[in-house]
Design a protein around this motif. Sequence first.
Motif, PDB file in Angstrom:
ATOM      1  N   GLU A  99       0.799  -1.116   0.089  1.00 36.26           N
ATOM      2  CA  GLU A  99      -0.001   0.125   0.099  1.00 36.26           C
ATOM      3  C   GLU A  99       0.964   1.320  -0.148  1.00 36.26           C
ATOM      4  N   LEU A 100       1.567   1.469  -1.129  1.00 40.92           N
ATOM      5  CA  LEU A 100       2.813   2.442  -1.211  1.00 40.92           C
ATOM      6  C   LEU A 100       2.350   3.906  -0.900  1.00 40.92           C
ATOM      7  N   VAL A 142       5.197   7.706   6.415  1.00 39.41           N
ATOM      8  CA  VAL A 142       6.596   7.974   6.617  1.00 39.41           C
ATOM      9  C   VAL A 142       6.963   9.566   6.582  1.00 39.41           C
ATOM     10  N   ALA A 143       6.276  10.134   5.747  1.00 39.65           N
ATOM     11  CA  ALA A 143       6.289  11.474   5.551  1.00 39.65           C
ATOM     12  C   ALA A 143       5.816  12.308   6.845  1.00 39.65           C
ATOM     13  N   GLU A 144       4.649  11.697   7.237  1.00 43.71           N
ATOM     14  CA  GLU A 144       4.266  12.426   8.478  1.00 43.71           C
ATOM     15  C   GLU A 144       5.140  12.210   9.543  1.00 43.71           C
ATOM     16  N   PHE A 145       5.709  10.576   9.645  1.00 44.36           N
ATOM     17  CA  PHE A 145       6.819  10.769  10.725  1.00 44.36           C
ATOM     18  C   PHE A 145       7.919  11.560  10.785  1.00 44.36           C
ATOM     19  N   LEU A 146       8.739  11.758   9.556  1.00 44.77           N
ATOM     20  CA  LEU A 146       9.909  12.506   9.497  1.00 44.77           C
ATOM     21  C   LEU A 146       9.252  14.005   9.732  1.00 44.77           C
ATOM     22  N   LEU A 191      13.406   3.908   4.297  1.00 46.27           N
ATOM     23  CA  LEU A 191      12.010   3.270   4.232  1.00 46.27           C
ATOM     24  C   LEU A 191      11.472   4.214   2.894  1.00 46.27           C
ATOM     25  N   ALA A 192      11.589   5.663   3.130  1.00 44.40           N
ATOM     26  CA  ALA A 192      10.903   6.520   2.129  1.00 44.40           C
ATOM     27  C   ALA A 192      11.620   6.207   0.881  1.00 44.40           C
ATOM     28  N   GLY A 193      12.908   5.818   0.823  1.00 45.74           N
ATOM     29  CA  GLY A 193      13.372   5.370  -0.482  1.00 45.74           C
ATOM     30  C   GLY A 193      12.870   4.242  -1.173  1.00 45.74           C
ATOM     31  N   TYR A 194      12.901   3.270  -0.044  1.00 49.65           N
ATOM     32  CA  TYR A 194      11.996   1.856  -0.611  1.00 49.65           C
ATOM     33  C   TYR A 194      10.663   2.022  -1.340  1.00 49.65           C
ATOM     34  N   VAL A 195      10.122   2.926  -0.603  1.00 52.75           N
ATOM     35  CA  VAL A 195       8.669   3.128  -1.083  1.00 52.75           C
ATOM     36  C   VAL A 195       8.736   3.678  -2.500  1.00 52.75           C
ATOM     37  N   TRP A 224      16.182  10.196  -2.127  1.00 50.31           N
ATOM     38  CA  TRP A 224      16.143   9.882  -0.519  1.00 50.31           C
ATOM     39  C   TRP A 224      17.532   9.223  -0.108  1.00 50.31           C
ATOM     40  N   TYR A 225      18.013   8.322  -0.801  1.00 50.08           N
ATOM     41  CA  TYR A 225      19.363   7.684  -0.677  1.00 50.08           C
ATOM     42  C   TYR A 225      20.556   8.630  -0.271  1.00 50.08           C
ATOM     43  N   ASP A 226      20.601   9.682  -1.473  1.00 43.72           N
ATOM     44  CA  ASP A 226      21.595  10.554  -1.656  1.00 43.72           C
ATOM     45  C   ASP A 226      21.766  11.450  -0.469  1.00 43.72           C
ATOM     46  N   ASP A 227      20.454  12.056  -0.002  1.00 47.75           N
ATOM     47  CA  ASP A 227      20.221  12.870   1.144  1.00 47.75           C
ATOM     48  C   ASP A 227      20.399  12.196   2.340  1.00 47.75           C
TER      49      ASP A 227
END
Length: 393
Positions: free
Chosen positions: A316-317, A324-328, A343-347, A360-363
């Motif tokens: 459920e992407l 995850v956006a709300e969490f961050l 996780l955000a990058g995996y999504v 996401w990964y670079d940041d």
Amino acid sequence: MTRWACAVALVAAAGAGHAASAAPPASTAPGNRPAADRPAADDPVAKYLSALAAVKLVDTESGTLETLRGELGTAELLLRDGAFASAAVALYAIVKSPRYAAFTEFVEYQNAEYDLGVALARAGSYGAALDALEAVLRRGPGAPYWGPAHRRAIDVAIDTRDHAGVLARLEAIKSADPIPPSAAGERGYLRGRAAYDAGKLADAEGELVLISKQSRLYSSAVYLRGVIRARQGKYKDSAEAMCEVAATEDNDKITFVVDDRYFTIKDLARLGLGRIAHEQGEYDDAYYHYFQIPDDSAYLPDALFEASWSMYQKRELATARDLVAEFLKTFPSSPLWPEASLLAGYVELADCKFDDSQKWYDDLVAKLQPIVDEIGLTEGELFGDAPMEAAPF
């Protein structure tokens, strides 16, 4: 010597006494022996105050019931206002002072003994707090502050996780009278926790199952039984125990015999139910349990992060992305933020949004690179080879 210098020296003497303290020998811990009857050589604070009296810095003739009540009132105001160290100094000046040697059997003096244990525990001086609480407990279960002092000692054991050590100290205090059932249940809980700490899961559950619903630690015992079953892979049995805690109505009569840990335990049970469901691939159920945790809970960040994982696992992407956006956004300083960023990058990767995923990964690498350089890890060692799952326990 100024009053401030006396206070500093008094606290230093207390610290020295704690450094040398151990479980009291049998000869100094009979059930009903008043604290004031202990030899001064065993008590550096009393010895220090006696030395002050010898050089006329403490007036041994000034103690009266009225001054004791007045000083106790002042100390309790400090305690109420959160000035725990100052309250402890004021209470030491009552409990260990030769001015009040004739008042040890008065309820006001015993009140000061108990308050001293409370103040020291709240100040984080746990060993000294136990020393003070033991003075109350040596008076025996019939003493007016025995029950509250016993509860405070149990709380110190839980807060410090020294379950076996504090239990040994309590059981070393002998009494001609039996301890009340509530205290016996609290000690049973400590025995269960000590067995759990030692990896003796069956022994731990054997102790915990004996704790009655009338105990303030009943919900804690049921929760720990659920944890034990989860560690044994008995997820259905674990969920039943967790549900017993999580499903209890807050106005149920059982909730009136618990302390302020009840709501924390209830949140942990909900979190545990979410983790059990996640472990079994029941992601909708996990999502439901995670979102039963209220907004004011200390475990809300864990619940939000783990709900994100459950929705990612279910693919459920869109929901996972929002969570995850709300969490961050809400918990940017949480220790889980690196995993949430990963996780955000995996999504985004699962949604074939490769550029967004790479960003996401670079940041994340840029934020963590100074830490990687400091501790000498490679990127593979830092992130591993697979997504980080929410472990059940």
